[in-house]
Design an enzyme around this catalytic site. Sequence first.
Site, PDB file in Angstrom:
ATOM      1  CG  HIS A 136      -4.257   3.300  -1.840  1.00 38.80           C
ATOM      2  ND1 HIS A 136      -3.420   2.297  -1.398  1.00 38.80           N
ATOM      3  CD2 HIS A 136      -4.912   3.749  -0.741  1.00 38.80           C
ATOM      4  CE1 HIS A 136      -3.561   2.142  -0.085  1.00 38.80           C
ATOM      5  NE2 HIS A 136      -4.464   3.008   0.337  1.00 38.80           N
ATOM      6  CB  CYS A 153      -7.361   5.249   1.897  1.00 37.85           C
ATOM      7  SG  CYS A 153      -7.137   7.040   2.035  1.00 37.85           S
TER       8      CYS A 153
END
Length: 493
Positions: free
Chosen positions: A392, A411
């Site tokens: 992301h 992440c």
Amino acid sequence: MKRYLWLWLQSLILFLLLLGQVLAAEPLWFAGKSPRSAARELEAQLTTVVAAQIDPRFEALRRALVEESELQDIETRSRLYSDAYQLLAAFWQELYRRPAGKLDLNEPFLLVPDDSLLPRLTEAARDARLMEAVLQLEPLFDDYLLTRNWIRHYLSLPAPPTLKGPLRLIAPGEWADEVVLIRQRLVDLNLMPPNDGGQWMDSALVARIQDFQSQHGLAADGVVGPSTRYWLYLSGRERARLLARSLLRQVHDHHFFARDHFRVNIPGFQAVWVEGQQIRFRSKVVVGRLQRQTPTMHSALKYVVINPRWNVPRSILRRDILPKIASDGGFVARHGYEVVGAEGQVLALTEEQIQSAAQQGFPYRLRQKPGPGNALGRYKFYLDNARAIYLHDTPESHLFRYRQRAFSSGCVRLDQAEELAYQLLHRNRTSASQIARWQSRREPKWVEITEPVPTYLVYWTAWIEGGQPQFRRDIYGWERPTSEVTTVRQSHR
């Protein structure tokens, strides 16, 4: 005349039969020049695996073949070569059997040599194909031979000097006794030719130090400090170990790789998109911190999410956010969060109610609305996996200025997220005007990628680039010597 010719043919046949018997009596790995070359090739392959310190049997075989060779007859040595061949074959078979994206080199390798290989070796030797049989053990990896040569070079290095403190920073243009040692170490590492530049940090030496720093993921400022010293004086044996273990990881990963793919190297803090053996996209990344590691895995990038919402994982909510809410009920509204009930409905709670709930365990979910402050930024790249790991964007762009970027909760954050989104969407035949409309709505838009991109999260602390080895910090301690790993595991039991 015919009688003489017949006698000559009989003599030739008898000679060839006797010659065959003599050759057959020679040990498998010493019958002529070709088997001896195959034996040397086998030694080189064995030394590469030995360097990784995977199984003590490899080291025992190498020692017997190389260091104790004068104490053995050729029949014994031939049997040792056959043992080495069988053990290497069993090792590569076991390596490829390990699941994709899940290679723990500190877990024991249960190697069972296959005795059925021995008749094949004998047949290969008889047909002058012994070298071919040995070369078939080599992994199909482009940088295998070059990596092997560097490992052999590192194993030949002299021991690094022992430094006596206190040690100070040595900047470009300065004079210091240690500069002589630095020059020699760079010569040993094949990073500069022999010279007698003495104790001065001249411009030529500084340029070499900067190259050395870049190859080790350090700031290329030419200043010799603790991090540069660590890598400069790292023993050749330890360099060889790190490079050999990373070679095994790369061979294992490449065994499962698609030709065109997206790849994140976790300790390298780098992402690349490879297409047609060319780098189509490259970006710095932020990965998980030590306590919240980014896992290795093989997956596929299936969706681009524009203006994503962030559904806060319960673990992050509990450890990072609830303490802040418990002391400040206004934290939720100020950072664009919504409190979500069990049925998925947004709850209109007062600051006092939110603060009280946080103090009592918070029986709700927390979701962050799209916007400039959203933790996922403007783009999320969905990966198909059960661990809720994805790529992301991020509003914290300042983190990419650091060399060591292990800051996330697992992440992967991309420095060039917008560029990747545009490339994926244009590849998806989505127009720029359509992308702009989706962005302007400030609502999440999931766009399915018509051709999902195979995506791999890997852990390579060393690799070859431009012919030179690159090394990075082992940020998660996965490459610690096996004895240290065992000690750590026992201490946690």
